[in-house]
Write a protein that holds these residues in place. Structure first.
Motif, mmCIF file in Angstrom:
data_model
loop_
_atom_site.group_PDB
_atom_site.id
_atom_site.type_symbol
_atom_site.label_atom_id
_atom_site.label_comp_id
_atom_site.label_asym_id
_atom_site.label_seq_id
_atom_site.Cartn_x
_atom_site.Cartn_y
_atom_site.Cartn_z
ATOM 1 N N GLY A 92 0.950 -1.335 0.000
ATOM 2 C CA GLY A 92 -0.021 0.152 -0.227
ATOM 3 C C GLY A 92 1.033 0.989 -0.282
ATOM 4 N N PHE A 93 1.914 0.792 0.403
ATOM 5 C CA PHE A 93 2.687 2.144 -0.251
ATOM 6 C C PHE A 93 3.746 1.385 -0.919
ATOM 7 N N ARG A 186 1.014 17.141 -9.205
ATOM 8 C CA ARG A 186 0.005 16.289 -9.395
ATOM 9 C C ARG A 186 0.779 15.527 -10.559
ATOM 10 N N GLY A 187 1.434 16.041 -11.552
ATOM 11 C CA GLY A 187 2.320 15.337 -12.612
ATOM 12 C C GLY A 187 3.058 13.506 -12.074
ATOM 13 N N VAL A 188 3.426 13.781 -11.114
ATOM 14 C CA VAL A 188 3.743 12.369 -10.599
ATOM 15 C C VAL A 188 2.745 11.480 -10.365
ATOM 16 N N ALA A 189 1.065 11.864 -9.416
ATOM 17 C CA ALA A 189 0.399 11.410 -9.603
ATOM 18 C C ALA A 189 -0.562 10.865 -10.455
ATOM 19 N N GLU A 190 -0.261 12.096 -11.269
ATOM 20 C CA GLU A 190 -1.085 11.185 -12.173
ATOM 21 C C GLU A 190 -0.488 10.132 -13.534
ATOM 22 N N LEU A 247 3.784 11.903 -0.889
ATOM 23 C CA LEU A 247 5.369 12.498 -0.278
ATOM 24 C C LEU A 247 6.016 13.171 -0.030
ATOM 25 N N LEU A 248 6.844 14.246 0.265
ATOM 26 C CA LEU A 248 7.961 14.518 0.342
ATOM 27 C C LEU A 248 8.336 15.112 1.875
ATOM 28 N N GLN A 249 9.687 14.428 1.419
ATOM 29 C CA GLN A 249 10.123 14.726 3.172
ATOM 30 C C GLN A 249 11.024 14.289 3.415
ATOM 31 N N ILE A 274 7.220 9.767 -1.455
ATOM 32 C CA ILE A 274 7.388 8.264 -1.409
ATOM 33 C C ILE A 274 5.463 8.685 -1.355
ATOM 34 N N ILE A 275 4.177 7.867 -2.329
ATOM 35 C CA ILE A 275 3.571 6.970 -2.845
ATOM 36 C C ILE A 275 2.308 6.433 -1.652
#
Length: 368
Positions: A92-93, A186-190, A247-249, A274-275
């Protein structure tokens, strides 16, 4: 055995203390910077929360790291789709590298969000409010008045879509970096949603067609130094409600993910993102992809942990405002395991309670 409740004086008025803290607009960063040696009572978590904070995985496990380089090569893309599908089903990650966003942009985004949190209280105070769901909001603990115990973090939040947020509404300290990050994330998510869609046997553009990346909330968390990290948490165990989270950390550890019944510490990969799968994606995938519990332990390092989260969800609900597993994934041999639900049910569930694990998924699961 003595509990946190036993140690609280009989005259302690928890709600009064919470209200005074909230109205001070100082956040936990203000408490930490003041040099306190012990945390206020309402931050102390009960024994059942604190008892397993040290119980991370006994084996050397780590999140899958997936290299997105070469996505346009058909053979390479099939390999990446398989890797993403497996990670989304079992963990899930996952972390992604070579995602197309320069490391310099990641570092500048983290720097800008930290710059906001490092400002004096009176500068940040004008953004301090509790109006969830729109505009810009700075606060400590979204669920401060709804939860059993407060957690050691402050958050800057901005609702970036589907209606575009005018950049001038964002705090000056991080205005242009947050506006730019909305586009990068958004670009990474898509890109990842295309891979997740293909992993379900659907067309790569199906999730975009379903508006799964249009509703976007930016959250810049700050986890400052905590003088008593064994008595509280950074964020309690929970799952995310939407489709996916990006997620960016910075380099300070703290995030833990539940895997095979054990808590696994996530080691940040510099330059990686992290997705994670949200509850909504678990439902629409009819349980193929898993939304899993995660938490953040209180920060014992002197340097604050900065965590920048972008939550993605759909903007267009079906017909009369309902949703459920995607019909094209169902068959007589593979019936729906979740019932349809309404937008009102979904949002009421999220905004009416403190962060917790999978209460919504459990509510709509079809009992055989």
């Amino acid at each position: 055995m003595a509990t946190a409740a036993d140690a609280t004086p009989p005259s302690y008025d928890r709600m009064k203390a919470v209200k005074e803290f909230d109205e001070s607009k100082m956040g936990v960063k203000g408490l930490s910077d003041s040099g306190i040696a012990s945390i206020p009572e309402f931050f102390i978590h009960p024994p059942h929360t604190l008892s397993d904070l040290k119980l991370t995985s006994k084996t050397a496990r780590s999140l899958p790291v997936i290299d997105l380089a070469g996505l346009e090569s058909a053979d390479r893309r099939r390999t990446i789709v398989d890797q993403v599908k497996e990670a989304a089903k079992t963990w899930g990650f996952f972390q992604v590298v070579n995602h197309g966003v320069p490391v310099a942009v990641l570092d500048e985004t983290i720097r800008a969000v930290r710059a906001f949190h490092d400002q004096p209280r009176d500068v940040k105070a004008k953004y301090y409010k509790r109006e969830e769901g729109r505009g810009v909001m700075y606060a400590s603990n979204n669920d401060l008045y709804r939860t059993e115990a407060a957690s050691w973090h402050d958050s800057l939040q901005a609702w970036m879509g589907p209606e575009p947020l005018p950049p001038e509404e964002l705090p000056e300290a991080c205005r242009w970096e947050v506006a730019a990050w909305d586009g990068h994330a958004r670009g990474v998510a898509e890109k990842v949603m295309e891979l997740l869609s293909e992993g379900l046997g659907l067309e790569r553009g199906r999730f975009k067609e379903l508006t799964f990346s249009e509703s976007r909330a930016f959250v810049g968390h700050c986890y400052p130094y905590c003088p008593e990290p064994d008595r509280t948490v950074g964020i309690t165990a929970h799952t995310d409600p939407g489709i996916v989270t990006v997620l960016l950390q910075n380099g300070i550890k703290g995030l833990q993910v539940k895997h095979d019944g054990e808590w696994v510490e996530v080691s940040p990969v510099h330059g990686g993102l992290i997705i994670n799968v949200g509850d909504f994606l678990q439902i629409v995938s009819n349980g193929d992809y898993k939304s899993v519990q995660h938490r953040v332990v209180a920060n014992s390092e002197k340097e604050p942990r900065i965590s920048i989260v972008m939550f993605f969800n759909l903007s267009k609900w079906k017909g009369s405002g309902h949703y459920g597993p995607l019909p094209e994934l169902l068959s007589p041999e593979r019936p729906a395991i979740y019932r349809d639900f309404t937008a009102q049910e979904f949002f009421n569930n999220f905004y009416s309670k403190g962060l917790d694990s999978k209460s919504f998924i459990e509510k709509i699961e079809i009992q055989n």
